[in-house]
Design a protein around this motif. Structure first.
Motif, PDB file in Angstrom:
ATOM      1  N   LEU B  44       0.482  -1.112  -0.245  1.00  0.00           N
ATOM      2  CA  LEU B  44       0.134  -0.253   0.113  1.00  0.00           C
ATOM      3  C   LEU B  44       0.775   1.406   0.240  1.00  0.00           C
ATOM      4  CD1 LEU B  44      -2.682   1.904   0.504  1.00  0.00           C
ATOM      5  CD2 LEU B  44      -2.518   0.753   2.771  1.00  0.00           C
ATOM      6  N   LEU B  45       0.294   1.970  -1.185  1.00  0.00           N
ATOM      7  CA  LEU B  45       1.416   3.601  -1.289  1.00  0.00           C
ATOM      8  C   LEU B  45       0.302   4.188  -0.979  1.00  0.00           C
ATOM      9  CD1 LEU B  45       4.074   4.125  -1.450  1.00  0.00           C
ATOM     10  CD2 LEU B  45       3.733   4.580  -4.105  1.00  0.00           C
ATOM     11  N   ALA B  46       0.293   4.997  -0.086  1.00  0.00           N
ATOM     12  CA  ALA B  46      -0.539   5.859   0.158  1.00  0.00           C
ATOM     13  C   ALA B  46       0.119   7.270   0.409  1.00  0.00           C
ATOM     14  CB  ALA B  46      -0.999   5.238   1.079  1.00  0.00           C
ATOM     15  N   GLU B  47      -0.816   8.572   0.650  1.00  0.00           N
ATOM     16  CA  GLU B  47      -0.644   9.698   1.144  1.00  0.00           C
ATOM     17  C   GLU B  47      -1.858  10.213   1.840  1.00  0.00           C
ATOM     18  OE1 GLU B  47       0.361  12.294  -2.255  1.00  0.00           O
ATOM     19  OE2 GLU B  47       1.807  10.855  -3.086  1.00  0.00           O
ATOM     20  N   VAL B  87      -5.031   3.326  -7.895  1.00  0.00           N
ATOM     21  CA  VAL B  87      -4.894   2.383  -8.385  1.00  0.00           C
ATOM     22  C   VAL B  87      -4.567   1.265  -7.834  1.00  0.00           C
ATOM     23  CG1 VAL B  87      -2.822   1.450  -9.893  1.00  0.00           C
ATOM     24  CG2 VAL B  87      -3.599   3.721 -10.263  1.00  0.00           C
ATOM     25  N   GLN B  88      -5.225  -0.015  -8.463  1.00  0.00           N
ATOM     26  CA  GLN B  88      -5.439  -0.954  -7.629  1.00  0.00           C
ATOM     27  C   GLN B  88      -5.090  -2.341  -8.217  1.00  0.00           C
ATOM     28  OE1 GLN B  88      -8.778  -2.861  -4.335  1.00  0.00           O
ATOM     29  NE2 GLN B  88      -9.356  -0.488  -5.837  1.00  0.00           N
ATOM     30  N   GLU B  89      -3.742  -2.777  -8.641  1.00  0.00           N
ATOM     31  CA  GLU B  89      -3.618  -4.290  -9.572  1.00  0.00           C
ATOM     32  C   GLU B  89      -2.902  -5.043  -9.703  1.00  0.00           C
ATOM     33  OE1 GLU B  89      -1.429  -2.528 -12.611  1.00  0.00           O
ATOM     34  OE2 GLU B  89      -0.062  -0.677 -11.244  1.00  0.00           O
ATOM     35  N   ASN B  93       2.963 -12.049  -8.013  1.00  0.00           N
ATOM     36  CA  ASN B  93       2.448 -12.550  -6.456  1.00  0.00           C
ATOM     37  C   ASN B  93       2.403 -11.408  -5.612  1.00  0.00           C
ATOM     38  OD1 ASN B  93       4.801 -12.064  -5.840  1.00  0.00           O
ATOM     39  ND2 ASN B  93       5.690 -14.334  -5.519  1.00  0.00           N
ATOM     40  N   THR B  94       2.456  -9.839  -6.211  1.00  0.00           N
ATOM     41  CA  THR B  94       1.882  -9.483  -5.251  1.00  0.00           C
ATOM     42  C   THR B  94       0.913  -7.536  -5.285  1.00  0.00           C
ATOM     43  OG1 THR B  94       4.724  -8.368  -4.752  1.00  0.00           O
ATOM     44  CG2 THR B  94       2.835  -6.665  -4.315  1.00  0.00           C
ATOM     45  N   TYR B  95      -0.158  -7.307  -4.625  1.00  0.00           N
ATOM     46  CA  TYR B  95      -1.293  -6.828  -5.272  1.00  0.00           C
ATOM     47  C   TYR B  95      -1.068  -5.620  -3.911  1.00  0.00           C
ATOM     48  CZ  TYR B  95      -5.986  -5.667  -5.792  1.00  0.00           C
ATOM     49  OH  TYR B  95      -7.240  -4.800  -6.154  1.00  0.00           O
ATOM     50  N   PHE B  96      -0.674  -4.269  -5.580  1.00  0.00           N
ATOM     51  CA  PHE B  96      -0.200  -3.067  -5.252  1.00  0.00           C
ATOM     52  C   PHE B  96      -1.661  -1.813  -4.977  1.00  0.00           C
ATOM     53  CE2 PHE B  96       3.260  -4.891  -6.705  1.00  0.00           C
ATOM     54  CZ  PHE B  96       4.149  -4.129  -6.858  1.00  0.00           C
ATOM     55  N   ILE B  97      -1.756  -1.179  -3.599  1.00  0.00           N
ATOM     56  CA  ILE B  97      -2.899  -0.223  -4.463  1.00  0.00           C
ATOM     57  C   ILE B  97      -2.186   1.161  -3.412  1.00  0.00           C
ATOM     58  CG2 ILE B  97      -4.703   0.860  -2.714  1.00  0.00           C
ATOM     59  CD1 ILE B  97      -5.722  -2.132  -1.325  1.00  0.00           C
ATOM     60  N   ARG B  98      -2.933   2.319  -5.026  1.00  0.00           N
ATOM     61  CA  ARG B  98      -1.922   3.488  -4.284  1.00  0.00           C
ATOM     62  C   ARG B  98      -2.991   4.852  -4.657  1.00  0.00           C
ATOM     63  NH1 ARG B  98       1.971   6.311  -8.256  1.00  0.00           N
ATOM     64  NH2 ARG B  98       2.988   7.674  -7.639  1.00  0.00           N
ATOM     65  N   ALA B 116      -7.580  10.512   2.643  1.00  0.00           N
ATOM     66  CA  ALA B 116      -8.128   9.143   2.268  1.00  0.00           C
ATOM     67  C   ALA B 116      -8.438   8.021   3.528  1.00  0.00           C
ATOM     68  CB  ALA B 116      -6.537   8.101   1.453  1.00  0.00           C
ATOM     69  N   LYS B 117      -9.283   7.437   3.364  1.00  0.00           N
ATOM     70  CA  LYS B 117      -9.309   6.590   4.083  1.00  0.00           C
ATOM     71  C   LYS B 117      -8.643   5.225   4.357  1.00  0.00           C
ATOM     72  CE  LYS B 117     -11.027   8.913   8.537  1.00  0.00           C
ATOM     73  NZ  LYS B 117     -12.035   9.383   9.161  1.00  0.00           N
ATOM     74  N   TYR B 118      -8.385   4.216   4.468  1.00  0.00           N
ATOM     75  CA  TYR B 118      -8.286   2.550   4.055  1.00  0.00           C
ATOM     76  C   TYR B 118      -8.590   1.792   5.355  1.00  0.00           C
ATOM     77  CZ  TYR B 118      -5.493   3.814  -0.433  1.00  0.00           C
ATOM     78  OH  TYR B 118      -4.970   4.457  -0.659  1.00  0.00           O
TER      79      TYR B 118
END
Lengths: 186, 287
Positions: B44-47, B87-89, B93-98, B116-118
């Motif tokens: 998860l790459l968040a700001e 972005v979610q992809e 074998n890695t799931y990314f969210i940004r 942003a709230k996750y």
């Protein structure tokens, strides 16, 4: 009062010198006393050996010399102790001064970059940054920076590097706390 | 991969914030479920995000994202929300969210306050990587390795038995978990660790670090420049202590026979579990 009167009276008594004949008569009486002269002649005569005078003389000299040496040693020891103590205190003071200077030279605050990051954020986000709470924290940060500067200028007045370190660490911690609070508002 | 993607958009005009001006809050919500079969890592790459991550025994990842803008003008808040992208992809074998801000050329810069709230549930044995700034992070129930890169974040790790690789700039960290191997790079970070049975390697600049090393066969190595380190070993005598310091304030237990002028110590040299500390211009407390 009476005692003083007596003293004055004694001072005022007339002085008398006996006539020369009195002394001559006494001398004549002694010289004519045959018994006395006979006894005097019977008395033994002694002459001390030459080394006795030398011994006495050297004894006297040694004593005088001993006293003089002790006195000089005492003075020298006192001066030495005084100089050593002074030197020790001087080197201690110098070492402490060196330690304080080392702390000031090497202790750099790294909070300004973080503060710049927050300020950069405020270029676009003036909603949060214009809030009273945010501006108040900003002022607090500036105040802490001034306090740190003052501590650095007066570093020589600190008793030890530990005191100075605690002070600088305390200010750094407060600045960090203020910046964290500002970030929490974002 | 079977996934369910739900997209909901809420435009909520709220007047609940009390500032000098009344702020309008606009929210967009995204929900997603992903089958975690074959995945090894979640990234998860968040700001500016508040993040809650919980490990569970299901073989899927459940994600709820809220994108929020606040502005005194509702229209501006709505318009700015369009600039917030997620972005979610899945790559390998890695799931990314940004999440990020996308400003088109010629568009004016958004003036709203973004958040942003996750809320994420994921298999507890999935490797976890989180990068975030200006937000809160709560992690619980994770057993695999956690990689954290935070700036100005408040982070909590609870009920986890993972190893941790932490890179932290400012902010606070509260670890109430029995973690395994822990590596920390902290800059002005305030880190509180409870009882820690694993090994520890920390490089700290300024800040505050507290830890209670548990009696074990693990070793602790802390290198710090400025700042304060406080250690409270559960059993003081079960460790060997090697302390080297320069211009620091050392506060050591009485039986260390500490001398304020002494800079280096080697206590209990025969012990295999070592606490090794190298401290410059800092404060060390061992209790």
């Amino acid at each position: 009062m009476k005692k003083k009167d007596n003293t004055d009276a004694l001072k005022n008594l007339p002085a008398h010198t006996p006539p020369e004949t009195v002394w001559l008569a006494i001398e004549k009486t002694i010289s004519e006393d045959r018994n006395l002269n006979r006894q005097l002649k019977k008395l033994k005569e002694y002459t001390p050996e030459e080394n006795a005078w030398t011994s006495i003389e050297s004894g006297l000299k040694t004593k005088r010399f001993t006293v003089s040496i002790l006195y000089k040693w005492a003075i020298a020891a006192s001066v030495a102790v005084f100089l050593l103590a002074g030197g020790w205190l001087f080197s201690l003071r110098n070492q402490q001064k060196g330690n304080l200077e080392a702390v000031i030279e090497n202790y750099h605050s790294d909070t300004d970059d973080a503060f710049s990051t927050l300020e950069a954020f405020c270029v676009n986000q003036n909603i949060v940054c214009s809030e009273p709470r945010f501006t108040s924290l900003k002022s607090e940060y500036e105040r802490l920076k001034k306090e740190e500067l003052e501590v650095r200028e007066k570093a020589g007045e600190f008793k030890s590097e530990t005191d100075l370190l605690r002070k600088l660490n305390g200010i750094e911690e407060k600045k960090t706390d203020v910046l964290n609070q500002m970030a929490n508002l974002i | 991969m079977k996934s369910i993607f739900c997209f909901m958009l809420f435009l909520l005009g709220m007047t609940g914030l009390h500032a000098q001006t009344t702020l309008q809050v606009v929210t967009k919500s995204i929900q997603n479920k992903i089958n975690a079969d074959g995945l090894k890592k979640f990234s998860l790459l968040a700001e500016g995000a508040d993040i809650e991550l919980s490990g569970w025994n299901e073989k899927e990842i459940k994600i709820t994202i809220q994108l929020i803008t606040k502005n005194s003008s509702k229209e501006t808040a709505v318009e700015d929300l369009k600039a917030m992208k997620v972005v979610q992809e899945k790559i390998g074998n890695t799931y990314f969210i940004r999440n990020y801000l996308a400003i088109q050329k010629g568009d004016s810069k958004p003036t709203s306050n973004f958040k942003a709230k996750y809320i994420i549930y994921l298999p507890k044995d999935l490797l976890l990587s989180v990068t975030n700034s200006f937000g809160d992070i709560r992690i619980k129930g994770i057993d695999a390795n956690i990689q954290l890169n935070t700036k100005f974040c408040k982070t909590e790790i609870a009920a986890s038995h993972s190893s941790l690789d932490l890179d932290m700039y400012f902010g606070e960290m509260d670890i109430q978990s029995q973690l395994r191997e822990v590596k920390i790079k902290g800059d002005h970070a305030r880190i509180i660790m409870g009882v820690h049975p694993g090994s520890l390697e920390a490089r700290l600049t300024s800040g505050y670090f507290y830890c209670e090393p548990a009696a074990s066969n693990q070793s602790f190595r802390i290198i710090t420049d400025k700042g304060e380190v406080k250690l409270k070993p559960q059993n003081l005598g079960s460790f060997g202590y090697i302390v080297s310091s320069e211009h620091s304030d050392l506060n050591l237990p009485e039986n260390f026979k500490a001398d304020k002028k002494k800079k280096n110590y080697n206590i209990n040299p025969d012990k295999t579990s070592k606490i090794i500390i190298n401290i410059n211009y800092g404060i060390l407390n061992i209790q």
